[in-house]
Design a protein around this motif. Structure first.
Motif, PDB file in Angstrom:
ATOM      1  N   GLU A 185       0.798  -1.175  -0.374  1.00 19.54           N
ATOM      2  CA  GLU A 185      -0.062   0.673  -0.138  1.00 19.54           C
ATOM      3  C   GLU A 185       0.910   1.541   0.004  1.00 19.54           C
ATOM      4  O   GLU A 185       1.590   1.119   1.261  1.00 19.54           O
ATOM      5  CB  GLU A 185      -0.722  -0.047   0.903  1.00 19.54           C
ATOM      6  CG  GLU A 185      -1.809   1.172   0.983  1.00 19.54           C
ATOM      7  CD  GLU A 185      -2.382   1.406   2.478  1.00 19.54           C
ATOM      8  OE1 GLU A 185      -3.207   2.751   3.155  1.00 19.54           O
ATOM      9  OE2 GLU A 185      -2.815  -0.080   2.448  1.00 19.54           O
ATOM     10  N   GLY A 187       0.068   5.927  -0.526  1.00 13.88           N
ATOM     11  CA  GLY A 187      -0.287   6.579   0.045  1.00 13.88           C
ATOM     12  C   GLY A 187      -0.135   7.701   0.354  1.00 13.88           C
ATOM     13  O   GLY A 187       0.652   8.018   0.967  1.00 13.88           O
ATOM     14  N   PHE A 207      -5.480   9.220   1.408  1.00 12.60           N
ATOM     15  CA  PHE A 207      -5.960   8.326  -0.085  1.00 12.60           C
ATOM     16  C   PHE A 207      -4.814   7.190  -0.270  1.00 12.60           C
ATOM     17  O   PHE A 207      -4.043   7.309   0.191  1.00 12.60           O
ATOM     18  CB  PHE A 207      -6.450   8.773  -1.708  1.00 12.60           C
ATOM     19  CG  PHE A 207      -5.188   9.644  -1.850  1.00 12.60           C
ATOM     20  CD1 PHE A 207      -3.872   9.381  -3.072  1.00 12.60           C
ATOM     21  CD2 PHE A 207      -4.623  11.144  -1.383  1.00 12.60           C
ATOM     22  CE1 PHE A 207      -3.076   9.680  -3.020  1.00 12.60           C
ATOM     23  CE2 PHE A 207      -3.871  11.747  -2.046  1.00 12.60           C
ATOM     24  CZ  PHE A 207      -2.477  11.370  -2.902  1.00 12.60           C
ATOM     25  N   SER A 208      -4.918   6.139  -0.860  1.00  6.80           N
ATOM     26  CA  SER A 208      -4.000   4.969  -0.695  1.00  6.80           C
ATOM     27  C   SER A 208      -3.658   3.575  -1.817  1.00  6.80           C
ATOM     28  O   SER A 208      -5.142   3.947  -2.928  1.00  6.80           O
ATOM     29  CB  SER A 208      -3.229   4.258   0.403  1.00  6.80           C
ATOM     30  OG  SER A 208      -3.902   4.692   1.079  1.00  6.80           O
ATOM     31  N   PHE A 209      -3.144   3.872  -2.669  1.00  5.78           N
ATOM     32  CA  PHE A 209      -2.383   2.882  -3.620  1.00  5.78           C
ATOM     33  C   PHE A 209      -2.472   1.624  -3.880  1.00  5.78           C
ATOM     34  O   PHE A 209      -1.736   1.392  -2.690  1.00  5.78           O
ATOM     35  CB  PHE A 209      -2.426   3.200  -5.002  1.00  5.78           C
ATOM     36  CG  PHE A 209      -2.843   3.878  -5.424  1.00  5.78           C
ATOM     37  CD1 PHE A 209      -3.344   3.990  -6.647  1.00  5.78           C
ATOM     38  CD2 PHE A 209      -2.249   5.526  -5.437  1.00  5.78           C
ATOM     39  CE1 PHE A 209      -3.754   4.930  -7.287  1.00  5.78           C
ATOM     40  CE2 PHE A 209      -2.942   6.189  -6.086  1.00  5.78           C
ATOM     41  CZ  PHE A 209      -3.539   6.577  -7.365  1.00  5.78           C
ATOM     42  N   GLN A 210      -4.293   0.383  -3.388  1.00  6.44           N
ATOM     43  CA  GLN A 210      -3.451  -1.435  -2.830  1.00  6.44           C
ATOM     44  C   GLN A 210      -3.579  -2.205  -4.094  1.00  6.44           C
ATOM     45  O   GLN A 210      -3.741  -2.266  -4.917  1.00  6.44           O
ATOM     46  CB  GLN A 210      -4.876  -1.600  -1.731  1.00  6.44           C
ATOM     47  CG  GLN A 210      -4.532  -0.396  -0.727  1.00  6.44           C
ATOM     48  CD  GLN A 210      -6.060  -1.270   0.633  1.00  6.44           C
ATOM     49  OE1 GLN A 210      -6.242  -1.152  -0.260  1.00  6.44           O
ATOM     50  NE2 GLN A 210      -6.195  -0.202   1.349  1.00  6.44           N
ATOM     51  N   THR A 246      -5.339  -4.313  -7.999  1.00  5.53           N
ATOM     52  CA  THR A 246      -5.494  -2.890  -7.744  1.00  5.53           C
ATOM     53  C   THR A 246      -6.377  -2.206  -7.395  1.00  5.53           C
ATOM     54  O   THR A 246      -7.614  -2.226  -8.352  1.00  5.53           O
ATOM     55  CB  THR A 246      -4.466  -2.232  -9.324  1.00  5.53           C
ATOM     56  OG1 THR A 246      -3.067  -3.739  -8.586  1.00  5.53           O
ATOM     57  CG2 THR A 246      -4.124  -1.253  -8.894  1.00  5.53           C
ATOM     58  N   ASN A 247      -6.153  -1.818  -6.049  1.00  5.29           N
ATOM     59  CA  ASN A 247      -7.822  -0.796  -5.783  1.00  5.29           C
ATOM     60  C   ASN A 247      -7.220   1.004  -4.742  1.00  5.29           C
ATOM     61  O   ASN A 247      -6.022   0.553  -4.821  1.00  5.29           O
ATOM     62  CB  ASN A 247      -8.471  -1.422  -4.613  1.00  5.29           C
ATOM     63  CG  ASN A 247      -8.102  -2.847  -4.697  1.00  5.29           C
ATOM     64  OD1 ASN A 247      -8.853  -3.378  -5.678  1.00  5.29           O
ATOM     65  ND2 ASN A 247      -8.206  -3.839  -3.405  1.00  5.29           N
ATOM     66  N   ILE A 248      -8.116   2.018  -5.144  1.00  8.65           N
ATOM     67  CA  ILE A 248      -8.128   2.756  -4.790  1.00  8.65           C
ATOM     68  C   ILE A 248      -9.068   3.204  -3.671  1.00  8.65           C
ATOM     69  O   ILE A 248     -10.031   3.150  -3.776  1.00  8.65           O
ATOM     70  CB  ILE A 248      -8.036   4.156  -5.747  1.00  8.65           C
ATOM     71  CG1 ILE A 248      -7.482   5.509  -5.542  1.00  8.65           C
ATOM     72  CG2 ILE A 248      -8.889   4.049  -6.542  1.00  8.65           C
ATOM     73  CD1 ILE A 248      -7.074   6.516  -6.055  1.00  8.65           C
ATOM     74  N   GLY A 285     -13.766   2.629  -1.293  1.00  8.80           N
ATOM     75  CA  GLY A 285     -13.220   2.871  -2.596  1.00  8.80           C
ATOM     76  C   GLY A 285     -13.575   1.956  -4.299  1.00  8.80           C
ATOM     77  O   GLY A 285     -14.353   1.257  -3.554  1.00  8.80           O
TER      78      GLY A 285
END
Length: 361
Positions: A185, A187, A207-210, A246-248, A285
């Protein structure tokens, strides 16, 4: 030999005398500034005279257009001339005052002009935003710090183990490798103090990208059969079969724990350096990509690699609880997706992660 030595000494004395005389003739910094200011007085007069000329031309145009009469124009010209004369008088007076200051003081005297100095520092900060993290900052030396800084910001990086909780099965029976499945992760987060006179309670948001990865066991791979996602034997001998989501997401945590107040002459801060703190919250998200990666040996004995993107009927909305317990900038981090990995399935699978989180200033 003695004559040569004597000649060298005499030459050295002459040369040093010339250098001393040369240094005496070099003007100091204040002298150079004064000369520059005297020239600027002339420039001020020329500039104001040029502006007066433009004023007169504009008045003459109004007379030519019939907007004003000759007598009105004459009054306007006198007013403009008086204005420019006063401008010259005031501006020259300011320059004369600067010259007097320089003549009265030593070399290098700052005649009232604020000079911002940039400096680079390598610090271990006491600021609450840094949590004691080693960093490099560039700052203005004479810039005043905000007296009470309630909000700070930082990068967030987390990594660790990832897997799936499958309805009716134990985690040990998961078709995904416990050691080979992982998450990352990355962010950005803000942290705001909620109480006026205490830093015990903070709101953390961002906010984060996972990237959640599942490493599939027993030479199986995911197949979509009319919307039903199942694991089936892969027809070739595979060395790697991985599924990645892949999630935001937008996490919000309520963080609490003790702090130390640091008072300075013009500001104060709260520091959580070496303090134990807890965070509980929720994230929501979107899933932005899914991919299954296959590395295998084909029927001809050649190594092959496929990346199969999309088509796995995964949940578009991502949401769930998360929590962490931290000491300084490092934390033990947990998150769990309440949404199923695959939609409309007879057996629900939910992503779960456990790892380390770092809040980096």
């Amino acid at each position: 030999m003695q004559k040569n030595t004597l000649l060298l000494v005499l030459c050295a004395l002459c040369l040093s005398g010339q250098l001393i005389n040369a240094q005496d003739t070099i003007p100091n910094v204040n002298t150079l500034k004064i000369e520059s200011l005297k020239k600027s007085k002339i420039e001020v007069e020329e500039e104001e005279k040029s502006l007066l000329k433009k004023d007169v031309e504009a008045i003459n145009e109004q007379v030519a257009n019939g907007t004003i009469t000759e007598s009105e124009a004459e009054a306007l010209k006198q007013e403009a001339a008086q204005k420019r004369a006063l401008n010259i008088e005031n501006r020259v007076a300011i320059i004369d005052n600067k010259i007097e200051l320089l003549e009265r003081n030593e070399e290098g005297y700052n005649e009232g002009e604020e000079k911002k100095k940039k400096q680079i520092e390598i610090i271990i900060s006491d600021d609450d935003s840094a949590d004691g993290f080693l960093g490099i900052i560039t700052k203005d030396e004479d810039k005043l710090k905000k007296y009470d800084k309630r909000t700070s910001s930082h990068l967030v990086f987390a990594m660790g183990f990832n897997n799936a909780i499958i309805e009716g099965e134990k985690l040990d029976d998961s078709p995904y490798k416990l050691g080979g499945s992982s998450f990352i992760e990355l962010g950005y987060a803000w942290k705001t103090r909620l109480l006026n006179n205490s830093n015990f309670l903070r709101l953390k948001y961002g906010f984060s990208f996972q990237w959640n990865k599942l490493n599939i066991k027993d030479n199986q791979y995911l197949v979509n059969n009319d919307g039903v996602i199942s694991l089936e034997p892969f027809p070739n001998d595979a060395c790697v079969i991985k599924f990645r989501m892949t999630n935001i997401v937008f996490p919000v945590h309520l963080e609490f724990g003790p702090s130390r107040r640091i008072d300075r002459s013009s500001y104060y801060r709260y520091s959580t350096k070496k303090q134990l703190k807890f965070g509980v919250g929720f994230y929501g998200g979107f899933n932005i990509q899914t991919m299954q990666k296959l590395k295998y040996t084909d029927v001809n004995g050649n190594k092959a690699k496929d990346k199969l993107k999309g088509g796995y009927n995964t949940s578009n909305l991502i949401y769930g609880p998360s929590a962490y317990v931290a000491l300084g900038c490092a934390a033990l981090y947990f998150k769990y997706d309440l949404n199923p990995i695959f939609k409309d399935q007879a057996v629900s699978q939910n992503n779960i992660s456990l790892g380390l989180r770092f809040d980096m200033n």
